[in-house]
Write an enzyme that holds these catalytic residues in place. Structure first.
Site, PDB file in Angstrom:
ATOM      1  N   CYS A   1       0.869  -1.058  -0.070  1.00  7.04           N
ATOM      2  CA  CYS A   1       0.020  -0.104   0.061  1.00  7.04           C
ATOM      3  C   CYS A   1       0.654   1.303  -0.145  1.00  7.04           C
ATOM      4  O   CYS A   1       0.734   2.147  -0.452  1.00  7.04           O
ATOM      5  CB  CYS A   1      -0.734   0.046   1.241  1.00  7.04           C
ATOM      6  SG  CYS A   1      -1.936   1.662   1.387  1.00  7.04           S
TER       7      CYS A   1
ATOM      8  N   CYS B   1      -1.879   1.492  -3.028  1.00  7.47           N
ATOM      9  CA  CYS B   1      -2.670   2.650  -3.077  1.00  7.47           C
ATOM     10  C   CYS B   1      -2.292   3.989  -2.735  1.00  7.47           C
ATOM     11  O   CYS B   1      -2.604   5.009  -3.144  1.00  7.47           O
ATOM     12  CB  CYS B   1      -3.753   2.065  -1.905  1.00  7.47           C
ATOM     13  SG  CYS B   1      -3.028   1.566  -0.297  1.00  7.47           S
TER      14      CYS B   1
ATOM     15  N   LYS C   1      -0.557   5.544  -6.012  1.00  8.29           N
ATOM     16  CA  LYS C   1      -1.499   5.474  -6.925  1.00  8.29           C
ATOM     17  C   LYS C   1      -2.432   6.352  -6.874  1.00  8.29           C
ATOM     18  O   LYS C   1      -3.037   7.169  -7.673  1.00  8.29           O
ATOM     19  CB  LYS C   1      -2.322   4.198  -7.088  1.00  8.29           C
ATOM     20  CG  LYS C   1      -3.326   4.077  -7.894  1.00  8.29           C
ATOM     21  CD  LYS C   1      -3.955   2.841  -7.685  1.00  8.29           C
ATOM     22  CE  LYS C   1      -4.684   2.576  -6.426  1.00  8.29           C
ATOM     23  NZ  LYS C   1      -5.375   1.493  -6.049  1.00  8.29           N
TER      24      LYS C   1
ATOM     25  N   TYR D   1      -9.885  -3.646 -10.805  1.00 14.18           N
ATOM     26  CA  TYR D   1      -9.676  -2.159 -10.322  1.00 14.18           C
ATOM     27  C   TYR D   1      -8.402  -1.627 -10.569  1.00 14.18           C
ATOM     28  O   TYR D   1      -8.225  -0.556 -10.895  1.00 14.18           O
ATOM     29  CB  TYR D   1     -10.082  -1.919  -8.894  1.00 14.18           C
ATOM     30  CG  TYR D   1      -9.216  -2.782  -7.760  1.00 14.18           C
ATOM     31  CD1 TYR D   1      -8.182  -1.687  -7.298  1.00 14.18           C
ATOM     32  CD2 TYR D   1      -9.130  -3.805  -7.520  1.00 14.18           C
ATOM     33  CE1 TYR D   1      -7.343  -2.204  -6.348  1.00 14.18           C
ATOM     34  CE2 TYR D   1      -8.269  -4.341  -6.610  1.00 14.18           C
ATOM     35  CZ  TYR D   1      -7.353  -3.651  -6.169  1.00 14.18           C
ATOM     36  OH  TYR D   1      -6.503  -3.980  -4.979  1.00 14.18           O
TER      37      TYR D   1
ATOM     38  N   GLU E   1      -8.043   1.641 -12.945  1.00  7.95           N
ATOM     39  CA  GLU E   1      -7.489   2.869 -12.375  1.00  7.95           C
ATOM     40  C   GLU E   1      -6.292   3.503 -13.133  1.00  7.95           C
ATOM     41  O   GLU E   1      -6.298   4.689 -13.206  1.00  7.95           O
ATOM     42  CB  GLU E   1      -6.821   2.591 -10.792  1.00  7.95           C
ATOM     43  CG  GLU E   1      -8.094   2.515  -9.887  1.00  7.95           C
ATOM     44  CD  GLU E   1      -7.881   1.947  -8.703  1.00  7.95           C
ATOM     45  OE1 GLU E   1      -8.546   2.032  -7.513  1.00  7.95           O
ATOM     46  OE2 GLU E   1      -6.713   1.423  -8.154  1.00  7.95           O
TER      47      GLU E   1
ATOM     48  N   HIS F   1     -28.275  20.067   1.679  1.00 11.88           N
ATOM     49  CA  HIS F   1     -28.505  20.604   0.501  1.00 11.88           C
ATOM     50  C   HIS F   1     -27.652  21.864   0.255  1.00 11.88           C
ATOM     51  O   HIS F   1     -27.573  22.609   1.159  1.00 11.88           O
ATOM     52  CB  HIS F   1     -29.859  20.799   0.221  1.00 11.88           C
ATOM     53  CG  HIS F   1     -30.287  21.265  -1.197  1.00 11.88           C
ATOM     54  ND1 HIS F   1     -30.157  20.932  -2.407  1.00 11.88           N
ATOM     55  CD2 HIS F   1     -30.530  22.693  -1.648  1.00 11.88           C
ATOM     56  CE1 HIS F   1     -30.530  21.450  -3.390  1.00 11.88           C
ATOM     57  NE2 HIS F   1     -30.589  22.567  -2.858  1.00 11.88           N
TER      58      HIS F   1
ATOM     59  N   GLU G   1     -26.939  13.886  -0.995  1.00 13.03           N
ATOM     60  CA  GLU G   1     -28.584  14.051  -0.524  1.00 13.03           C
ATOM     61  C   GLU G   1     -29.214  13.007  -1.205  1.00 13.03           C
ATOM     62  O   GLU G   1     -30.427  12.748  -0.645  1.00 13.03           O
ATOM     63  CB  GLU G   1     -28.882  15.569  -0.525  1.00 13.03           C
ATOM     64  CG  GLU G   1     -29.060  15.969  -2.074  1.00 13.03           C
ATOM     65  CD  GLU G   1     -29.552  17.322  -2.060  1.00 13.03           C
ATOM     66  OE1 GLU G   1     -30.605  17.577  -1.631  1.00 13.03           O
ATOM     67  OE2 GLU G   1     -28.920  18.287  -2.627  1.00 13.03           O
TER      68      GLU G   1
END
Length: 456
Positions: free
Chosen positions: A43, A48, A51, A181, A185, A440, A445
């Site tokens: 990682c 991760c 990346k 993934y 990516e 909002h 939402e």
């Protein structure tokens, strides 16, 4: 004299291993950890973290363009310099790796920067120094490793996600092989850095295992962003031309030429040559260490956490597994990790955030489901003029109103789904979502304002 040299020997100083080592040491255990590469693991060093930094860089191109719609004028056309990004990311990785080491040393964990192999249920050998260490418990946390599956002629001409962070120059053309993934990516971010990217995948759609509506919409979004998709296509061989170009010959369609071929067809548990067979540790079909809920193998003194077990292959899961193991083995609290509602993200652009069951998984599990969904143009795009859509989906159990899964495609999907995962873990119902007041204006939402289930 102590029966063993240490109470815990950890093989692998990635996220799971370092967490286990530090927690165990905090409980008073004598701990040693060995790492043959760089402290921090996949990682931090080659996964991760670097990346995600690359992803941030790739999104600035659209940000500069969008700024014009909001009244900003740039004096000159922005330019991108690959070595600046590459070296800045490398420096950050070095900094983080140093922090991991500092954390271990601060916890009084003995660190050995060399390969370690298992010699028996309570014995580990350090390969470089030749030192043998006896341990009451051994924890394997060696993670995973890129695999080209199945191997093909010329596969060595490609690179993996390990090497992609260190390219000497930004390629003009890149072929990315894979539909998971990691492949998506890198295809997404390099396309936004100006590289002509072709994604080749043997399946008929990308991102297997995710919700079908997310898969389809992300596929279309990547194509709209300029990624050339070659689906239902397999590579037969790769050759190098006289000028250094890589030519990939496909079973279907014309060959593909590229400066770099990135092979991201999967990862395998990193267990080769660890001596597991010598200790009698049972492994699964991919080489993974088979463990129980407490992360213990069939050999009571040998344990494993993280990707090497091939359970849920995510860094936060490895960290929690390591923590649970250390608390349970050396502390006063015994607990295990619940793998049922783990949120995950795919850092493409647009981004994917998901937690819980997909619609297909829910149906396969015997649930009668109601599906609520919302697709809309985000507010920012109404002024910037960008072609962009956000999609959100709730999978609800029709019998008890419980929300079984949430799936999001759009800006900050990962950030949104992390908060939603708390509600899903607590067993929230659609009524709970409905009675939550919306914030909002926000994209999130929409999750609490969907009222009508999808017809059919």
């Amino acid at each position: 004299m102590a029966e063993f040299d240490v109470d815990l020997f950890v093989i692998g100083a990635g996220s799971g291993g370092t967490r286990a080592a530090r927690i165990a040491a905090g409980h008073g255990a004598r701990v040693m950890i060995a790492e043959e590469d760089r402290i921090g693991g996949t990682c931090v060093v080659r996964g991760c973290v670097p990346k995600k930094l690359f992803v941030y860089a790739s999104r600035f191109a659209e940000d500069f363009e969008d700024a014009a719609g909001f009244g900003w004028t740039l004096d000159s056309r922005p330019t991108f310099d690959w070595p600046t990004l590459r070296d800045a990311v490398a420096n950050e990785v070095t900094r983080l790796s140093g922090l991991y080491r500092k954390g271990l040393e601060g916890a009084k964990v003995a660190v050995r920067e060399e390969r370690a192999v298992i010699e028996g249920p309570h014995s580990v050998r350090l390969v470089k120094s030749g030192e043998t260490v006896t341990a009451r418990h051994i924890l394997v946390a060696t993670g995973g490793w890129p695999s080209f599956d199945p191997p093909i002629p010329g596969g060595e001409l490609g690179i993996s996600s390990n090497e992609v962070f260190h390219l000497p120059t930004l390629p003009r053309r890149m072929l990315v092989v894979g539909g998971g993934y990691i492949a998506l990516e890198f295809a997404s971010l390099f396309a936004r850095l100006g590289v002509a990217v072709t994604l080749l995948h043997r399946g008929d759609n990308i991102l297997r295992g995710f919700d079908e509506d997310i898969r389809t919409r992300l596929r279309d979004a990547l194509a709209h962003a300029g990624v050339t998709l070659r689906l239902g296509c397999t590579i037969e061989r790769i050759e190098e031309l006289a000028d250094g170009t890589r030519r990939a010959h496909c079973a279907q369609g014309a060959p593909i030429e590229a400066d770099v071929v990135l092979v991201a067809t999967g990862r395998r548990p990193n267990t080769r040559g660890l001596g597991l067979d010598k200790a009698g540790v049972v492994r699964g079909p991919l080489g993974e260490i088979v463990v129980d809920a407490a992360s213990t193998s069939n050999v009571p003194s040998i344990h494993a956490v993280g990707d090497v077990t091939n359970r849920v292959n995510l860094t936060p899961v490895a960290i929690r597994e390591g923590h649970a193991f250390a608390d349970s083995t050396f502390g006063s609290r015994s607990w295990t990790v619940d793998h049922a509602t783990v949120a995950s993200a795919v850092f493409t652009t647009p981004e994917v955030g998901t937690v819980g069951l997909s619609e297909g998984q829910a149906v396969d599990a015997g649930h009668e489901v109601k599906v609520f969904e919302s697709g809309f143009r985000p507010m920012k795009a109404t002024i910037s003029g960008r072609h962009e859509r956000t999609y959100m989906k709730l999978v609800v159990d029709a019998a008890n109103d419980r929300v079984l899964g949430v799936h999001i495609l759009g800006h900050d999907a990962g950030e949104i789904v992390q908060a939603v995962a708390i509600a899903i873990t607590m067993g929230a119902t659609k009524a709970d979502f409905d009675r939550t007041v919306a914030l909002h204006p926000s994209a999130a939402e929409e999750l609490v304002t969907m009222r009508s289930p999808r017809a059919g």
